[in-house]
Design a protein around this motif. Structure first.
Motif, PDB file in Angstrom:
ATOM      1  N   LEU A 175      -1.542   2.024  99.466  1.00  0.00           N
ATOM      2  CA  LEU A 175      -2.540   1.080  99.616  1.00  0.00           C
ATOM      3  C   LEU A 175      -2.404   0.134 100.704  1.00  0.00           C
ATOM      4  N   ALA A 176      -1.292  -0.334 101.074  1.00  0.00           N
ATOM      5  CA  ALA A 176      -1.252  -1.266 102.237  1.00  0.00           C
ATOM      6  C   ALA A 176      -1.605  -0.489 103.595  1.00  0.00           C
ATOM      7  N   ARG A 177      -2.334  -1.547 104.474  1.00  0.00           N
ATOM      8  CA  ARG A 177      -3.105  -0.916 105.502  1.00  0.00           C
ATOM      9  C   ARG A 177      -2.104  -0.570 106.760  1.00  0.00           C
ATOM     10  N   ILE A 226      -0.849  -8.171 107.792  1.00  0.00           N
ATOM     11  CA  ILE A 226      -0.470  -6.660 108.516  1.00  0.00           C
ATOM     12  C   ILE A 226      -1.598  -5.808 108.466  1.00  0.00           C
ATOM     13  N   PRO A 227      -1.633  -4.736 109.052  1.00  0.00           N
ATOM     14  CA  PRO A 227      -0.619  -4.516 110.169  1.00  0.00           C
ATOM     15  C   PRO A 227      -0.928  -5.002 111.608  1.00  0.00           C
ATOM     16  N   THR A 228       0.241  -4.994 112.232  1.00  0.00           N
ATOM     17  CA  THR A 228       0.117  -5.420 113.708  1.00  0.00           C
ATOM     18  C   THR A 228       0.712  -4.255 114.554  1.00  0.00           C
ATOM     19  N   PHE A 283      -3.915  -6.300 116.247  1.00  0.00           N
ATOM     20  CA  PHE A 283      -4.137  -6.260 114.849  1.00  0.00           C
ATOM     21  C   PHE A 283      -5.473  -5.822 114.620  1.00  0.00           C
ATOM     22  N   GLU A 284      -5.638  -5.518 113.105  1.00  0.00           N
ATOM     23  CA  GLU A 284      -6.722  -4.757 112.733  1.00  0.00           C
ATOM     24  C   GLU A 284      -6.410  -3.251 112.685  1.00  0.00           C
ATOM     25  N   SER A 285      -6.572  -2.802 111.483  1.00  0.00           N
ATOM     26  CA  SER A 285      -6.239  -1.139 111.289  1.00  0.00           C
ATOM     27  C   SER A 285      -7.083  -0.413 112.201  1.00  0.00           C
TER      28      SER A 285
HETATM   29  N1  LIG Z   1      -9.337  -5.937 108.188  1.00  0.00           N
HETATM   30  C1  LIG Z   1      -7.756  -5.848 108.233  1.00  0.00           C
HETATM   31  C2  LIG Z   1      -7.384  -6.256 106.857  1.00  0.00           C
HETATM   32  C3  LIG Z   1      -5.945  -6.447 106.842  1.00  0.00           C
HETATM   33  C4  LIG Z   1      -5.544  -6.723 105.517  1.00  0.00           C
HETATM   34  O1  LIG Z   1      -6.242  -7.191 104.550  1.00  0.00           O
HETATM   35  N2  LIG Z   1      -4.137  -6.747 105.324  1.00  0.00           N
HETATM   36  C5  LIG Z   1      -3.302  -6.859 104.094  1.00  0.00           C
HETATM   37  C6  LIG Z   1      -2.408  -5.935 103.611  1.00  0.00           C
HETATM   38  S1  LIG Z   1      -3.252  -4.182 103.453  1.00  0.00           S
HETATM   39  C7  LIG Z   1      -2.575  -8.227 103.944  1.00  0.00           C
HETATM   40  O2  LIG Z   1      -1.779  -8.607 104.980  1.00  0.00           O
HETATM   41  N3  LIG Z   1      -2.607  -9.093 102.893  1.00  0.00           N
HETATM   42  C8  LIG Z   1      -1.922 -10.252 102.794  1.00  0.00           C
HETATM   43  C9  LIG Z   1      -2.578 -11.326 103.218  1.00  0.00           C
HETATM   44  O3  LIG Z   1      -4.013 -11.387 103.464  1.00  0.00           O
HETATM   45  O4  LIG Z   1      -2.207 -12.351 102.958  1.00  0.00           O
HETATM   46  C10 LIG Z   1      -7.363  -4.525 108.545  1.00  0.00           C
HETATM   47  O5  LIG Z   1      -7.811  -3.307 108.269  1.00  0.00           O
HETATM   48  O6  LIG Z   1      -6.238  -4.372 109.334  1.00  0.00           O
END
Ligand SMILES: N[C@@H](CCC(=O)N[C@@H](CS)C(=O)NCC(=O)O)C(=O)O
Length: 216
Positions: free
Chosen positions: A18-20, A59-61, A70-72
């Protein structure tokens, strides 16, 4: 130039994909672009070095030469624009595929994430029982609309595109839930995405990080 992406050092979803960073890995695999991964801890994500790359400390970068993203959605779009295979050649087809990326991120993902976050953070709260059906209804509304549009086609706009990659990635958050199963064409759509060799390679690479961390 080999790009470097960031991903969680330890997977909070226990390797469910699920992690982006998964979307970015999948896009890179689809276009055949090798990449490197820098694993980051939750502490490191709050450090200035990471905040310089990602203003929200997530993440991700993506880094390639002097470009840092940044931003998937932005990252996957960049990959799709730089390489053949994820966007149609004709201008209108490209615009439609990109529109589906936005639809996945701006229309489908918010209610799906809100439902998930409520379960994670509020399920012990007195209001949760009342709130949960409302959150489910919001998701169901969007799934019904998407299901009607997809119909019995394989992908949203003819060939598989970055729009499908993003939509399947978002729907994947509902995998196994009763909600998704109410829509057999969406369940099959997600399964088609998962069956793609590029998806499988991306998933295996992300899972390997979780497996290595849990045995160390
Ligand atoms: N809108 C951003 C969302 C990024 C996001 O929510 N990343 C999560 C992992 S899937 C994260 O890093 N979470 C840890 C946090 O927010 O502290 C994208 O699509 O990249």
């Amino acid at each position: 130039m080999t790009p470097t992406i960031t991903a969680f050092e330890r997977s909070p979803d226990r390797g469910r994909g699920l992690a982006r960073d998964m979307r970015v890995r999948w896009a890179l695999e689809e276009v055949g672009q090798p990449y490197e991964v820098r694993l980051v801890s939750f502490e490191a994500m709050r450090e200035p070095a990471h905040l310089k790359l990602h203003p929200f400390g997530q993440i991700p970068t993506y880094e390639a030469g002097d470009l840092a993203l940044f931003e998937s959605g932005g990252i996957v779009l960049h990959i799709a624009e730089r390489h053949a295979g994820l966007l149609p050649d004709d201008v209108n087809g490209r615009a439609r595929a990109i529109t589906w990326m936005f639809a996945a991120l701006a229309t489908m993902e918010p209610p799906i994430v809100e439902r998930g976050m409520a379960w994670l953070l509020e399920s012990d709260k007195p209001w949760y029982e009342q709130r949960q059906p409302l959150l489910e209804e919001r998701v169901r509304k969007r799934l019904g609309e998407l299901s009607a549009r997809l119909g019995d086609t394989n992908w949203l706009e003819g060939e598989f595109s970055a729009g499908d990659l993003m939509m399947v990635s978002v729907l994947f958050r509902l995998k196994g839930s009763d909600l998704l199963q109410e829509y057999p064409n969406l369940t099959a759509y997600v399964a088609r995405g998962e069956a793609r060799p590029a998806y499988k390679r991306a998933f295996a690479a992300q899972l390997a990080v979780f497996t290595a961390a849990s045995t160390s």
